[in-house]
Design an enzyme around this catalytic site. Sequence first.
Site, PDB file in Angstrom:
ATOM      1  N   THR A   1     -45.056  43.080 -30.991  1.00  0.00           N
ATOM      2  CA  THR A   1     -43.882  43.797 -30.740  1.00  0.00           C
ATOM      3  C   THR A   1     -43.674  44.526 -32.019  1.00  0.00           C
ATOM      4  O   THR A   1     -42.412  44.537 -32.443  1.00  0.00           O
ATOM      5  CB  THR A   1     -42.799  43.036 -30.449  1.00  0.00           C
ATOM      6  OG1 THR A   1     -43.035  41.833 -29.368  1.00  0.00           O
ATOM      7  CG2 THR A   1     -41.454  43.697 -29.595  1.00  0.00           C
TER       8      THR A   1
ATOM      9  N   GLU B   1     -51.314  36.371 -30.346  1.00  0.00           N
ATOM     10  CA  GLU B   1     -50.270  37.099 -31.015  1.00  0.00           C
ATOM     11  C   GLU B   1     -49.058  36.475 -30.892  1.00  0.00           C
ATOM     12  O   GLU B   1     -48.373  35.659 -29.941  1.00  0.00           O
ATOM     13  CB  GLU B   1     -50.413  38.243 -29.909  1.00  0.00           C
ATOM     14  CG  GLU B   1     -49.060  39.252 -30.045  1.00  0.00           C
ATOM     15  CD  GLU B   1     -48.894  40.136 -28.852  1.00  0.00           C
ATOM     16  OE1 GLU B   1     -47.770  40.772 -28.575  1.00  0.00           O
ATOM     17  OE2 GLU B   1     -49.948  40.543 -28.368  1.00  0.00           O
TER      18      GLU B   1
ATOM     19  N   LYS C   1     -53.303  48.673 -25.163  1.00  0.00           N
ATOM     20  CA  LYS C   1     -52.350  47.782 -24.675  1.00  0.00           C
ATOM     21  C   LYS C   1     -51.771  48.538 -23.317  1.00  0.00           C
ATOM     22  O   LYS C   1     -50.854  49.239 -23.531  1.00  0.00           O
ATOM     23  CB  LYS C   1     -51.206  47.012 -25.414  1.00  0.00           C
ATOM     24  CG  LYS C   1     -50.391  46.319 -24.586  1.00  0.00           C
ATOM     25  CD  LYS C   1     -49.411  45.774 -25.781  1.00  0.00           C
ATOM     26  CE  LYS C   1     -48.136  44.905 -25.109  1.00  0.00           C
ATOM     27  NZ  LYS C   1     -46.989  44.655 -25.958  1.00  0.00           N
TER      28      LYS C   1
END
Length: 206
Positions: free
Chosen positions: A69, A40, A125
């Site tokens: 993000t 990521e 997450k």
Amino acid sequence: MNLVESLRTHRLLAVVRGKDAAAALSTVRTLAEEGIAAVEVSLTTTDALTVIRRARAELGPDALLGAGTVRSAADAARALDAGASYLVTPALVDGLEPYGVPVLMGALTPSEVEAALARGAAAIKLFPGSFGGPGYLKALRDPFPEVHFVPVGGVDAPAARAYLDRGALAVGVGSPLVGDAADGGDLSQLRVRAAEFRKITAGGTV
């Protein structure tokens, strides 16, 4: 292999965040060379979209290269246009379902887990993982045994093993794995840490 299948198999998601775009790209490349299947790139990385675009060109269409993000549908659109194949959010984000890609959505509390699932999250997450630690994950899995949890935030080598022992699908690891590589640091040490985390996630010890 899709995102959840990869995380189930490899049990590791590398999180790249840095101040040097060229170094961040080299970090992604090195992680891929070391067998880290899912990487990521945080959108807080300097020139993150260029890093994703160039990494996609180098790694090919099948690489599990995601954008992290992601805080809005607009972020998602830009990241997918650059070549991200999945999205990772720090919190609950609306409007991502139409893009049709796996979303690892940030949540902490039981109510947030339910809300993330209602928004189509492929996995949760658990962020920040350090808030409750492995014991909190174990408690969450009692009412959510079928949910895929990926703790992120403060996951060092001992914590990674503890989370996996308590039923995490995988662990997301940033600075304990990447170190300063994405800021221009030593790639040889990144390779050492990558081997360490691969051993842990394969069931070994350090």
